[in-house]
Design an enzyme around this catalytic site. Structure first.
Site, PDB file in Angstrom:
ATOM      1  N   ASP A 178       4.402  -0.748  10.179  1.00 40.56           N
ATOM      2  CA  ASP A 178       5.783  -1.178   9.957  1.00 40.56           C
ATOM      3  C   ASP A 178       6.615  -0.206   9.138  1.00 40.56           C
ATOM      4  OD1 ASP A 178       4.595  -1.443   7.521  1.00 40.56           O
ATOM      5  OD2 ASP A 178       5.060  -3.578   7.250  1.00 40.56           O
ATOM      6  N   CYS A 215       2.954   1.987   6.375  1.00 42.61           N
ATOM      7  CA  CYS A 215       1.517   2.148   6.621  1.00 42.61           C
ATOM      8  C   CYS A 215       0.842   3.087   5.626  1.00 42.61           C
ATOM      9  CB  CYS A 215       1.277   2.615   8.056  1.00 42.61           C
ATOM     10  SG  CYS A 215       2.046   4.195   8.484  1.00 42.61           S
ATOM     11  N   HIS A 250       0.947   7.033  12.510  1.00 48.54           N
ATOM     12  CA  HIS A 250       0.468   5.904  11.713  1.00 48.54           C
ATOM     13  C   HIS A 250      -0.720   6.327  10.874  1.00 48.54           C
ATOM     14  CE1 HIS A 250      -0.383   1.674  10.818  1.00 48.54           C
ATOM     15  NE2 HIS A 250      -1.656   1.947  11.062  1.00 48.54           N
TER      16      HIS A 250
END
Length: 294
Positions: free
Chosen positions: A157, A160, A281
């Site tokens: 989101d 991370c 991510h």
């Protein structure tokens, strides 16, 4: 008439058997329906289709048997009785058969759609088996096995990196720090060491005043937005906590940050480029033995 009035005619025997078979089928179909787990829509569809098929097959067999008996009977009266009985049976089932037929068509259509959907999924999975995403997943599985690590996945989101470092600080160093804490610490450190970070933030090369303004805005966004963090933020937090950070990636060697800190319980992160829909991510990588107490 039958040859012996005391005996049940062959036609009556057939009709009695048909009636019994219909009752047996009804009991069987009810048992099948009751066996479907509540809420299992897929199983319910297939059972409904199976029930409709069984009912159709029984009806067709009964009609064929009646027709065969009619063709073999030399007795005109029996022929008339056969026609009347057959007609009555058809009339009796006319409404229910029509209803079953419509329901069966709907179920078959739904079952066909489901088979087509599953086929598309299978084909898509076959095509994507060597996609960048699946290749990255498999490579990280190899990395985890090689280094005896367990991946702790955090929400993709924008926070991370901070979620992952928070988990590492907690499980590896016993230090509690929220995402907000880490964002504030990152911004404070970068502002205090502006000269070390400005060259990597400024987009307009030679205007130092503009570079400084851009840098301040960059640091402000760290604390006030869900701005994604990268290696600059990792470097800042490595210095804040005096801990080395290793970043594992599927394509490439391990990136080491803060190697000047000789700490056994280093922070380990995984960097993903393709596995998550939102893009780059980070996750937390815990040693296998750490998970025994988690």
């Amino acid at each position: 008439m039958a040859e012996n009035d005391g005996e049940v005619s062959e036609l009556q025997q057939l009709l009695d058997r048909h009636k019994l078979e219909r009752k047996e089928l009804q009991a069987k179909t009810q048992k099948l329906k009751h066996a479907v787990p509540k809420g299992d829509k897929k199983k319910k569809k297939f059972v409904s289709a199976e029930v409709a098929q069984l009912e159709l097959e029984l009806t067709q067999r009964h009609e064929a048997e009646l027709k065969a008996l009619k063709a073999q009977s030399p007795d005109t009266q029996d022929e008339n009785n056969l026609e009347i009985s057959n007609s009555n049976e058809k009339n009796e089932k006319n409404t229910s058969t029509a209803r079953i037929s419509r329901a069966e068509k709907r179920r078959e259509k739904q079952a066909a759609k489901e088979r087509e959907r599953q086929q598309r999924i299978t084909e898509a999975e076959a095509e994507n088996i060597n996609s960048d995403r699946n290749l990255e997943i498999r490579k990280f599985q190899d990395i985890q096995n090689k280094y005896k690590l367990i991946m702790f996945e955090v929400p993709p989101d924008g926070n991370c990196l901070y979620y992952a470092i928070s988990d590492q600080l907690d499980t590896r160093l016993g230090t509690k720090a929220t995402v907000s804490d880490l964002r504030q610490q990152t911004a404070d450190y970068m502002v205090a060491h502006e000269s070390e970070f400005v060259p990597f933030i400024a987009l307009d090369g030679n205007d130092s005043s503009l570079a400084s303004e851009e840098f301040k805005s960059y640091c402000q966004n760290i604390t006030e937005t869900a701005k994604w963090g990268g290696q600059l933020e990792i470097l800042a937090l490595s210095n804040v906590y005096n801990v080395p950070v290793d970043i594992y990636q599927a394509n490439g060697s391990i990136i080491n940050i803060g190697e000047q800190y000789d700490v056994e319980n280093k922070i380990r992160l995984s960097f993903h480029q393709y596995q998550y829909a939102l893009g780059n991510h980070y996750n937390s990588l815990r040693p296998v033995h750490d998970t025994d107490t988690q």
